[in-house]
Design a protein around this motif. Structure first.
Motif, PDB file in Angstrom:
ATOM      1  N   VAL A  52       7.047  74.815  79.686  1.00  0.00           N
ATOM      2  CA  VAL A  52       8.361  74.473  79.161  1.00  0.00           C
ATOM      3  C   VAL A  52       9.367  75.481  79.690  1.00  0.00           C
ATOM      4  O   VAL A  52       9.155  76.687  79.588  1.00  0.00           O
ATOM      5  CB  VAL A  52       8.371  74.493  77.610  1.00  0.00           C
ATOM      6  CG1 VAL A  52       9.763  74.193  77.088  1.00  0.00           C
ATOM      7  CG2 VAL A  52       7.356  73.507  77.058  1.00  0.00           C
ATOM      8  N   GLU A  53      10.449  74.977  80.230  1.00  0.00           N
ATOM      9  CA  GLU A  53      11.511  75.838  80.754  1.00  0.00           C
ATOM     10  C   GLU A  53      12.806  75.457  80.047  1.00  0.00           C
ATOM     11  O   GLU A  53      13.158  74.281  79.975  1.00  0.00           O
ATOM     12  CB  GLU A  53      11.636  75.627  82.265  1.00  0.00           C
ATOM     13  CG  GLU A  53      12.647  76.527  82.925  1.00  0.00           C
ATOM     14  CD  GLU A  53      12.659  76.358  84.434  1.00  0.00           C
ATOM     15  OE1 GLU A  53      13.766  76.344  85.008  1.00  0.00           O
ATOM     16  OE2 GLU A  53      11.574  76.223  85.035  1.00  0.00           O
ATOM     17  N   ILE A  54      13.507  76.454  79.540  1.00  0.00           N
ATOM     18  CA  ILE A  54      14.774  76.218  78.854  1.00  0.00           C
ATOM     19  C   ILE A  54      15.880  76.833  79.688  1.00  0.00           C
ATOM     20  O   ILE A  54      15.836  78.018  80.021  1.00  0.00           O
ATOM     21  CB  ILE A  54      14.764  76.833  77.438  1.00  0.00           C
ATOM     22  CG1 ILE A  54      13.673  76.196  76.592  1.00  0.00           C
ATOM     23  CG2 ILE A  54      16.138  76.679  76.782  1.00  0.00           C
ATOM     24  CD1 ILE A  54      13.468  76.849  75.238  1.00  0.00           C
ATOM     25  N   ARG A  55      16.886  76.036  79.990  1.00  0.00           N
ATOM     26  CA  ARG A  55      18.067  76.525  80.721  1.00  0.00           C
ATOM     27  C   ARG A  55      19.272  76.358  79.806  1.00  0.00           C
ATOM     28  O   ARG A  55      19.502  75.259  79.295  1.00  0.00           O
ATOM     29  CB  ARG A  55      18.259  75.730  82.001  1.00  0.00           C
ATOM     30  CG  ARG A  55      17.140  75.918  82.989  1.00  0.00           C
ATOM     31  CD  ARG A  55      17.445  75.207  84.292  1.00  0.00           C
ATOM     32  NE  ARG A  55      16.277  75.282  85.141  1.00  0.00           N
ATOM     33  CZ  ARG A  55      15.715  74.248  85.714  1.00  0.00           C
ATOM     34  NH1 ARG A  55      16.221  73.047  85.557  1.00  0.00           N
ATOM     35  NH2 ARG A  55      14.656  74.400  86.472  1.00  0.00           N
ATOM     36  N   THR A  56      20.003  77.426  79.612  1.00  0.00           N
ATOM     37  CA  THR A  56      21.127  77.380  78.680  1.00  0.00           C
ATOM     38  C   THR A  56      22.214  78.362  79.100  1.00  0.00           C
ATOM     39  O   THR A  56      21.915  79.410  79.693  1.00  0.00           O
ATOM     40  CB  THR A  56      20.639  77.697  77.245  1.00  0.00           C
ATOM     41  OG1 THR A  56      21.727  77.635  76.343  1.00  0.00           O
ATOM     42  CG2 THR A  56      19.998  79.061  77.170  1.00  0.00           C
ATOM     43  N   PRO A  57      23.480  78.039  78.812  1.00  0.00           N
ATOM     44  CA  PRO A  57      24.559  78.970  79.165  1.00  0.00           C
ATOM     45  C   PRO A  57      24.604  80.202  78.256  1.00  0.00           C
ATOM     46  O   PRO A  57      25.144  81.235  78.633  1.00  0.00           O
ATOM     47  CB  PRO A  57      25.831  78.130  79.004  1.00  0.00           C
ATOM     48  CG  PRO A  57      25.450  77.054  78.049  1.00  0.00           C
ATOM     49  CD  PRO A  57      23.993  76.790  78.273  1.00  0.00           C
ATOM     50  N   GLN A  58      24.025  80.086  77.065  1.00  0.00           N
ATOM     51  CA  GLN A  58      24.016  81.229  76.139  1.00  0.00           C
ATOM     52  C   GLN A  58      22.843  81.119  75.186  1.00  0.00           C
ATOM     53  O   GLN A  58      22.381  80.031  74.861  1.00  0.00           O
ATOM     54  CB  GLN A  58      25.315  81.313  75.355  1.00  0.00           C
ATOM     55  CG  GLN A  58      25.533  80.135  74.409  1.00  0.00           C
ATOM     56  CD  GLN A  58      26.874  80.197  73.722  1.00  0.00           C
ATOM     57  OE1 GLN A  58      27.784  80.849  74.190  1.00  0.00           O
ATOM     58  NE2 GLN A  58      26.998  79.508  72.612  1.00  0.00           N
ATOM     59  N   TYR A  59      22.375  82.275  74.724  1.00  0.00           N
ATOM     60  CA  TYR A  59      21.286  82.320  73.759  1.00  0.00           C
ATOM     61  C   TYR A  59      21.914  82.314  72.374  1.00  0.00           C
ATOM     62  O   TYR A  59      22.667  83.208  72.017  1.00  0.00           O
ATOM     63  CB  TYR A  59      20.455  83.590  73.968  1.00  0.00           C
ATOM     64  CG  TYR A  59      19.220  83.653  73.106  1.00  0.00           C
ATOM     65  CD1 TYR A  59      18.058  83.013  73.504  1.00  0.00           C
ATOM     66  CD2 TYR A  59      19.217  84.328  71.899  1.00  0.00           C
ATOM     67  CE1 TYR A  59      16.909  83.059  72.724  1.00  0.00           C
ATOM     68  CE2 TYR A  59      18.075  84.378  71.111  1.00  0.00           C
ATOM     69  CZ  TYR A  59      16.942  83.748  71.521  1.00  0.00           C
ATOM     70  OH  TYR A  59      15.812  83.791  70.754  1.00  0.00           O
ATOM     71  N   GLN A  98      14.276  66.737  80.213  1.00  0.00           N
ATOM     72  CA  GLN A  98      13.632  66.162  81.393  1.00  0.00           C
ATOM     73  C   GLN A  98      12.129  66.345  81.273  1.00  0.00           C
ATOM     74  O   GLN A  98      11.660  67.369  80.775  1.00  0.00           O
ATOM     75  CB  GLN A  98      14.107  66.865  82.664  1.00  0.00           C
ATOM     76  CG  GLN A  98      15.577  66.671  82.954  1.00  0.00           C
ATOM     77  CD  GLN A  98      16.000  67.411  84.224  1.00  0.00           C
ATOM     78  OE1 GLN A  98      15.277  68.223  84.773  1.00  0.00           O
ATOM     79  NE2 GLN A  98      17.200  67.109  84.686  1.00  0.00           N
ATOM     80  N   LEU A  99      11.378  65.367  81.752  1.00  0.00           N
ATOM     81  CA  LEU A  99       9.925  65.432  81.755  1.00  0.00           C
ATOM     82  C   LEU A  99       9.442  65.216  83.176  1.00  0.00           C
ATOM     83  O   LEU A  99       9.857  64.269  83.846  1.00  0.00           O
ATOM     84  CB  LEU A  99       9.334  64.356  80.825  1.00  0.00           C
ATOM     85  CG  LEU A  99       7.821  64.197  80.864  1.00  0.00           C
ATOM     86  CD1 LEU A  99       7.132  65.454  80.357  1.00  0.00           C
ATOM     87  CD2 LEU A  99       7.405  62.986  80.053  1.00  0.00           C
ATOM     88  N   GLN A 100       8.563  66.102  83.625  1.00  0.00           N
ATOM     89  CA  GLN A 100       7.978  65.968  84.952  1.00  0.00           C
ATOM     90  C   GLN A 100       6.468  66.035  84.800  1.00  0.00           C
ATOM     91  O   GLN A 100       5.923  67.033  84.316  1.00  0.00           O
ATOM     92  CB  GLN A 100       8.462  67.097  85.871  1.00  0.00           C
ATOM     93  CG  GLN A 100       7.926  67.002  87.261  1.00  0.00           C
ATOM     94  CD  GLN A 100       8.418  68.156  88.136  1.00  0.00           C
ATOM     95  OE1 GLN A 100       9.105  69.051  87.696  1.00  0.00           O
ATOM     96  NE2 GLN A 100       8.055  68.107  89.396  1.00  0.00           N
ATOM     97  N   VAL A 101       5.788  64.978  85.190  1.00  0.00           N
ATOM     98  CA  VAL A 101       4.330  64.929  85.129  1.00  0.00           C
ATOM     99  C   VAL A 101       3.807  65.050  86.549  1.00  0.00           C
ATOM    100  O   VAL A 101       4.167  64.257  87.419  1.00  0.00           O
ATOM    101  CB  VAL A 101       3.843  63.607  84.477  1.00  0.00           C
ATOM    102  CG1 VAL A 101       2.331  63.550  84.457  1.00  0.00           C
ATOM    103  CG2 VAL A 101       4.432  63.453  83.085  1.00  0.00           C
ATOM    104  N   ASP A 102       2.970  66.063  86.773  1.00  0.00           N
ATOM    105  CA  ASP A 102       2.442  66.301  88.107  1.00  0.00           C
ATOM    106  C   ASP A 102       1.082  66.976  87.966  1.00  0.00           C
ATOM    107  O   ASP A 102       0.920  67.916  87.184  1.00  0.00           O
ATOM    108  CB  ASP A 102       3.390  67.205  88.900  1.00  0.00           C
ATOM    109  CG  ASP A 102       3.088  67.226  90.385  1.00  0.00           C
ATOM    110  OD1 ASP A 102       1.891  67.168  90.755  1.00  0.00           O
ATOM    111  OD2 ASP A 102       4.041  67.313  91.178  1.00  0.00           O
TER     112      ASP A 102
END
Length: 147
Positions: free
Chosen positions: A16-23, A4-8
């Motif tokens: 940069v934010e990473i969301r993941t169920p496992q590393y 996803q890209l959010q320009v504001d």
């Protein structure tokens, strides 16, 4: 993977934010790529050049000095080979005791009758691969299974 890209205008810098169920290894690789520098200083003719990582075909050590080889020139760095290897661990792989190659510049591998392996890189540079580093090279290229 979902991107996803959010320009504001409220953001002052790139975030940069990473969301993941496992590393796992995939997440680690993405993080290293995001953190890796894109340019590095190099020296030639009493001048400091800012060299882009993609322009470096291979890096080698000789007589206690470390050099970056590009298509057109050879430049010196003040770093040790192991330091450069750590900085560019995503883009380069060690192929022998004194050399790292840019994974993006590998054209193909050659095996000769004596089972010696060589890499052909862009600009037709040919470099030897040590048997000690062949397994790591194959892993980084995603070839050869678990051999």
């Amino acid at each position: 993977m979902k991107i996803q890209l959010q320009v504001d205008e409220k953001y002052q810098e790139l975030e940069v934010e990473i969301r993941t169920p496992q590393y796992d290894q995939h997440v680690e690789q993405i993080m290293r790529q995001l953190q890796a520098p894109q340019k590095i200083e190099a020296y030639r003719d009493q001048k400091i050049h800012m060299l882009h990582v993609n322009d470096i075909i291979y890096i080698y050590s000789e007589a206690g000095k470390v050099y970056f080889q590009t298509e057109v020139e050879e430049l010196l760095t003040k770093l040790k080979l192991y330091e450069v290897e750590k900085i560019f661990s995503n883009d380069f792989v060690r192929i022998n005791k004194s050399m790292l190659v840019n994974l993006n510049h590998i054209q193909h591998m050659e095996l000769n009758i004596l089972n010696a392996t060589r890499l052909v890189l862009s600009c037709d540079f040919t470099v030897p691969v040590s048997r000690n580093y062949l397994k790591l090279l194959k892993q980084r290229l995603g070839i050869g299974g678990q051999s």
